[in-house]
Scaffold this motif. Structure first.
Motif, short mmCIF file in Angstrom:
data_model
loop_
_atom_site.label_atom_id
_atom_site.label_comp_id
_atom_site.label_asym_id
_atom_site.label_seq_id
_atom_site.Cartn_x
_atom_site.Cartn_y
_atom_site.Cartn_z
N GLY A 170 0.79 -1.23 0.00
CA GLY A 170 0.00 0.00 0.00
C GLY A 170 0.82 1.27 0.00
N ALA A 171 2.14 1.16 0.11
CA ALA A 171 2.98 2.36 0.13
C ALA A 171 2.76 3.18 -1.14
CB ALA A 171 4.45 1.98 0.25
N GLY A 172 2.59 4.48 -0.96
CA GLY A 172 2.36 5.37 -2.09
C GLY A 172 0.91 5.50 -2.50
N GLU A 173 0.02 4.71 -1.90
CA GLU A 173 -1.40 4.74 -2.25
C GLU A 173 -2.18 5.59 -1.25
OE1 GLU A 173 -2.67 2.94 -5.12
OE2 GLU A 173 -0.50 3.07 -5.36
N LEU A 174 -3.24 6.22 -1.72
CA LEU A 174 -4.12 7.00 -0.86
C LEU A 174 -5.53 6.43 -0.94
CD1 LEU A 174 -4.62 9.45 0.98
CD2 LEU A 174 -5.06 10.81 -1.07
N LEU A 175 -6.03 6.01 0.22
CA LEU A 175 -7.39 5.48 0.34
C LEU A 175 -8.27 6.51 1.03
CD1 LEU A 175 -9.45 3.04 0.29
CD2 LEU A 175 -8.69 2.60 2.63
N ALA A 176 -9.35 6.90 0.38
CA ALA A 176 -10.33 7.80 1.00
C ALA A 176 -11.41 6.96 1.65
CB ALA A 176 -10.92 8.74 -0.03
N VAL A 177 -11.64 7.16 2.95
CA VAL A 177 -12.66 6.43 3.71
C VAL A 177 -13.80 7.40 3.97
CG1 VAL A 177 -13.14 5.15 5.83
CG2 VAL A 177 -10.90 4.97 4.75
N LEU A 178 -14.94 7.18 3.31
CA LEU A 178 -16.06 8.12 3.34
C LEU A 178 -17.14 7.62 4.28
CD1 LEU A 178 -14.48 9.13 0.92
CD2 LEU A 178 -16.63 9.29 -0.36
N GLY A 179 -17.42 8.41 5.31
CA GLY A 179 -18.48 8.03 6.23
C GLY A 179 -18.51 8.92 7.45
N THR A 180 -17.80 8.50 8.51
CA THR A 180 -17.94 9.15 9.81
C THR A 180 -16.63 9.73 10.33
OG1 THR A 180 -17.55 7.06 10.99
CG2 THR A 180 -19.82 7.57 10.40
N GLY A 181 -15.61 9.82 9.48
CA GLY A 181 -14.30 10.27 9.93
C GLY A 181 -13.44 9.09 10.34
N VAL A 182 -12.16 9.34 10.62
CA VAL A 182 -11.23 8.30 11.09
C VAL A 182 -10.46 8.86 12.27
CG1 VAL A 182 -9.19 6.92 10.52
CG2 VAL A 182 -11.00 7.22 8.82
N ASP A 183 -10.50 8.16 13.40
CA ASP A 183 -9.79 8.60 14.60
C ASP A 183 -8.30 8.36 14.42
OD1 ASP A 183 -8.77 9.15 17.09
OD2 ASP A 183 -10.18 7.88 18.19
N ALA A 184 -7.56 9.43 14.17
CA ALA A 184 -6.13 9.31 13.89
C ALA A 184 -5.33 8.96 15.14
CB ALA A 184 -5.61 10.62 13.30
N ASP A 185 -5.95 8.99 16.33
CA ASP A 185 -5.22 8.74 17.57
C ASP A 185 -5.13 7.26 17.94
OD1 ASP A 185 -4.54 11.35 18.01
OD2 ASP A 185 -6.30 11.79 19.25
N ASN A 186 -5.72 6.37 17.15
CA ASN A 186 -5.51 4.95 17.43
C ASN A 186 -4.05 4.60 17.16
OD1 ASN A 186 -5.41 1.92 16.86
ND2 ASN A 186 -7.51 2.16 17.57
N GLY A 187 -3.42 3.90 18.09
CA GLY A 187 -1.99 3.63 18.01
C GLY A 187 -1.57 2.74 16.85
N GLN A 188 -2.51 2.12 16.15
CA GLN A 188 -2.14 1.30 15.00
C GLN A 188 -2.08 2.09 13.70
OE1 GLN A 188 -4.48 -2.60 15.83
NE2 GLN A 188 -2.61 -3.16 14.74
N PHE A 189 -2.36 3.39 13.78
CA PHE A 189 -2.13 4.26 12.63
C PHE A 189 -0.83 5.02 12.87
CE2 PHE A 189 -6.95 4.33 12.54
CZ PHE A 189 -7.04 3.36 11.54
#
Length: 386
Positions: free
Chosen positions: A62-81
């Motif tokens: 997935g390196a270099g790819e951009l995935l748009a996730v459309l819905g309710t937002g994405v919590d960037a504070d989860n430690g697996q991101f």
């Protein structure tokens, strides 16, 4: 026939659905945001096992790819991101939780604290909120197709490679039709789940032309959503799922045992990201056809109205060398694909084989020389003559 109401009830209990599906919260009540159930440490779940692409990460992660996730937002504070993995311009809070759960299926990084990880951990995430979260009852409106169309336009403008719709609508509009057509025409893969609870009802943009419409199946391979039709292209896991939870506050946190056909689309979006990373010249139609051609066919061998062309096979979808051009969106030609040969190590070129042959001959010559010298010396010692 399995109704989608059971997954909805479970998601409501987990605090993962917005007011449009959950009971309304009285005005002024505290927000009921999603929180982790804990850290998942059991053996990898069945869905993660059958979609595991880690052996092909050297080819594409997935390196270099951009995935748009459309819905309710994405919590960037989860430690697996990873830091910066949820990119600037994202809606980085997710009271509802569904956007974070879907994003984790695709992009959660491996971590020694948990056995769960995403399919394409190198992927960057653009989390876009187009519908209200569980926000104390501020809104009970159903998400509108025009709001979804605006989110798709934002994703295209941000140069997303793949769009994952987490919250489809129950109706379409001229604006949504146009946005989807424009996205696909500009080379963006659009993936959307089937979430309607009975045949004859449709999800949008799932059922629009050019979209990869995704059905869901359980561990036994049986479909779990009620929606059916020719618009369903492929199926992926939709029961007993594990993924990242919103509300982890910088730590590792997941939800598990989640039954919801929505998330089947996340597995297909992850496969699309991996394919595009390995085969960047692929068009949306080619990726769509590749997924169909490499799917594990239904028992009938024919297209199933709820499972599409079959169950997702991630590794084959990425690595298979198809013997001819794909069908460019024409299902009749995909119905009987030619034999698919999985890619394997290539034969070394002739210029690489020749040095190996010469080296082997040299080794044999050296061994024969040593034996000859030994025999001659012993013969002379015993008075033999050559």
């Amino acid at each position: 026939m399995t109704s989608s109401r059971r997954p909805i009830a479970l998601a409501v209990a987990l605090g993962m659905l917005p007011p449009l599906l959950a009971p309304a919260v009285p005005a002024g009540a505290a927000a009921r945001c999603a929180t982790p159930a804990g850290v998942y440490r059991d053996a990898a779940g069945w869905a993660q096992r059958i979609t595991d692409p880690s052996p092909i990460w050297p080819l594409s992660d997935g390196a270099g790819e951009l995935l748009a996730v459309l819905g309710t937002g994405v919590d960037a504070d989860n430690g697996q991101f990873r830091r910066g993995q949820v990119v600037a311009g994202s809606d980085t809070t997710d009271c509802d939780g569904r956007g974070t759960f879907a994003a984790g299926i695709v992009a959660a990084a491996p971590d020694p604290a948990t056995t769960f990880n995403g399919m394409a951990p190198g992927t960057r995430i653009l989390g876009l909120r187009y519908t209200q979260s569980t926000d104390g009852g501020a809104s009970t409106d159903e998400p509108t197709p025009n709001a979804l169309a605006e989110a798709i336009d934002r994703a295209v403008d941000a140069r997303a490679d793949v769009i994952l719709v987490v919250v489809p609508t129950s109706r379409t509009s001229r604006a949504l039709d146009s946005s989807v057509r424009d996205a696909v025409g500009r080379g963006v893969v659009v993936v959307s789940p089937a979430v309607a609870d009975r045949p004859g009802t449709l999800s949008y943009p799932t059922s629009l032309p050019g979209v990869i419409g995704v059905g869901a199946h359980n561990q036994a391979g049986a479909p779990v959503q009620g929606e059916a039709g020719d618009h369903l292209w492929i199926a992926a896991p939709g029961e007993g799922l594990v993924s990242t939870a919103a509300g982890a506050r910088g730590g590792i946190g997941q939800r598990w045992g989640v039954d919801d056909p929505t998330y089947a689309a996340a597995y297909v979006a992850g496969a699309a990201v991996l394919i595009h990373g390995y085969r960047p010249a692929s068009t949306p139609a080619q990726i769509r056809d590749r997924l169909a051609a490499t799917a594990n066919r239904p028992p009938s061998g024919k297209r199933d109205p709820r499972l599409g062309w079959g169950v997702l096979d991630v590794r084959a979808a990425v690595t298979a060398e198809l013997p001819g051009p794909t069908a460019s969106g024409r299902p009749a030609e995909v119905a009987a694909p030619a034999v698919v040969v999985a890619a394997g190590p290539a034969d070394p070129p002739a210029r690489q084989r020749l040095p190996g042959i010469l080296a082997l001959l040299g080794l044999l010559g050296a061994v024969l020389s040593v034996l000859t010298v030994t025999v001659v010396r012993r013969g002379r010692a015993r008075g033999w003559r050559p």
